[in-house]
Design an enzyme around this catalytic site. Structure first.
Site, PDB file in Angstrom:
ATOM      1  N   HIS A 139      -0.133   0.540   5.576  1.00  0.00           N
ATOM      2  CA  HIS A 139      -0.980   1.029   6.666  1.00  0.00           C
ATOM      3  C   HIS A 139      -0.207   2.041   7.465  1.00  0.00           C
ATOM      4  O   HIS A 139       0.827   1.917   8.087  1.00  0.00           O
ATOM      5  CB  HIS A 139      -1.626   0.113   7.589  1.00  0.00           C
ATOM      6  CG  HIS A 139      -2.641  -0.709   7.014  1.00  0.00           C
ATOM      7  ND1 HIS A 139      -2.279  -1.515   6.220  1.00  0.00           N
ATOM      8  CD2 HIS A 139      -3.958  -0.983   7.522  1.00  0.00           C
ATOM      9  CE1 HIS A 139      -3.536  -2.479   6.057  1.00  0.00           C
ATOM     10  NE2 HIS A 139      -4.405  -1.772   6.730  1.00  0.00           N
ATOM     11  N   ASN A 170       8.185  -2.388   5.078  1.00  0.00           N
ATOM     12  CA  ASN A 170       6.767  -2.752   5.801  1.00  0.00           C
ATOM     13  C   ASN A 170       6.725  -4.169   6.482  1.00  0.00           C
ATOM     14  O   ASN A 170       5.991  -4.224   7.434  1.00  0.00           O
ATOM     15  CB  ASN A 170       5.602  -2.644   4.467  1.00  0.00           C
ATOM     16  CG  ASN A 170       4.256  -2.802   5.174  1.00  0.00           C
ATOM     17  OD1 ASN A 170       3.794  -2.343   6.088  1.00  0.00           O
ATOM     18  ND2 ASN A 170       3.504  -3.890   4.319  1.00  0.00           N
TER      19      ASN A 170
END
Length: 296
Positions: A139, A170
């Site tokens: 994201h 991440n």
């Protein structure tokens, strides 16, 4: 999005000009130029007037401090803005305004990953691109910052808000950085965040991507950046920036070890952040590497 702040600013501009009392034409022109510059800084119109500010983004709260540029498709979501690169199939940047108030909420992750229906086939990533690729769907506008409602949370799960990230980035130090960004908003109430990819060669210079995944060839960034503007309750502003390598091995240390200047991110990305700041403030703030992260 609304044009009302921009239109109101133009009316303010028309009424705020004082009578020109200079006696010569040159003096009058000089004074007029000074008044226009003063009012543009006051109204935050510098970025609108001095750059190719897209009409559809004028008045959008997420780019209140300026349009950074980028030859991309603009997707004005309800809770953030994406500048989507239709060749690389990832965003060039994603911008969002985060406040203490809109951090309230406890909506669970929707995990409804999907191709963005606002983009045509061939110009968007699809779920198959990430399957068994070794990369996470990372994201850019993080889901955890949008727990205010199910609709806001769901909006972050379109693939136009994502780029291939190594799991060791991440799920580790990048996640910690995102938590610290939310803490910044909780503590100071008003921040603007730009997040996006970088493509650098072995010498650290901008380059074309060389790694792609999936049937539609989604570009894999070599690095990711964040550029942040924090508006304190006193009215002062402060900027922060980070660059982290998108590598297989975990990055060591804490996010503070990856602080850089906003100028550095701009040089590598070709973008121009926070251009609505008065020039003297922009030059000063963006040249600094912050030493007070995370701030409480």
């Amino acid at each position: 999005m609304t044009l009302r702040p921009f239109v109101a600013g133009l009316f303010t501009l028309s009424f705020a000009l004082q009578p020109l009392r200079a006696q010569t034409v040159d003096e009058r022109l000089t004074r007029l130029e000074e008044q226009v510059e003063e009012l543009r800084d006051l109204l935050g119109l510098t970025a609108v007037l001095d750059s190719e500010f897209p009409v559809e983004l004028i008045g959008n709260e997420h780019v209140q401090w300026g349009f950074p540029g980028g030859g991309c498709t603009f997707l004005t979501k309800d809770h953030y803005v994406t500048c989507h690169n239709n060749e690389y199939l990832v965003p060039d940047w994603v911008a969002y305004h985060l406040t203490r108030d809109n951090l309230q909420g406890n909506t669970a992750r929707t995990d409804n990953f999907r191709a963005d229906p606002e983009l045509p086939e061939g110009e968007r990533a699809v779920l198959a691109d990430y399957r068994r690729s070794g990369y996470d769907r990372g994201h850019m506008a993080p889901a955890a910052a949008f727990q205010r409602s199910r609709e806001a949370m769901s909006e972050t799960f379109v693939l136009s808000n994502m780029a291939p990230q190594r799991p060791n980035l991440n799920r580790r130090i990048w996640r910690i950085l995102e938590e610290q960004v939310r803490s910044l908003a909780e503590a100071h109430g008003n921040i603007w965040v730009f997040t996006g990819p970088l493509y650098l060669d072995a010498n650290g210079d901008p380059a074309e991507p060389t790694v792609f995944i999936g049937p539609t060839d989604v570009a894999v960034p070599t690095h990711f950046y964040k550029a942040i503007l924090c508006e304190h309750t006193t009215g002062t502003v402060e900027t922060f920036a980070f660059i982290m390598e998108n590598r297989l091995q975990p990055l060591v240390g804490q996010p503070s070890g990856y602080l850089v200047s906003v100028d550095s991110v701009e040089a590598l990305s070709g973008l121009d952040f926070f251009a609505a700041l008065p020039d003297t403030d922009e030059d000063r703030l963006e040249a600094l590497i912050a030493t007070n992260w995370p701030i409480r």
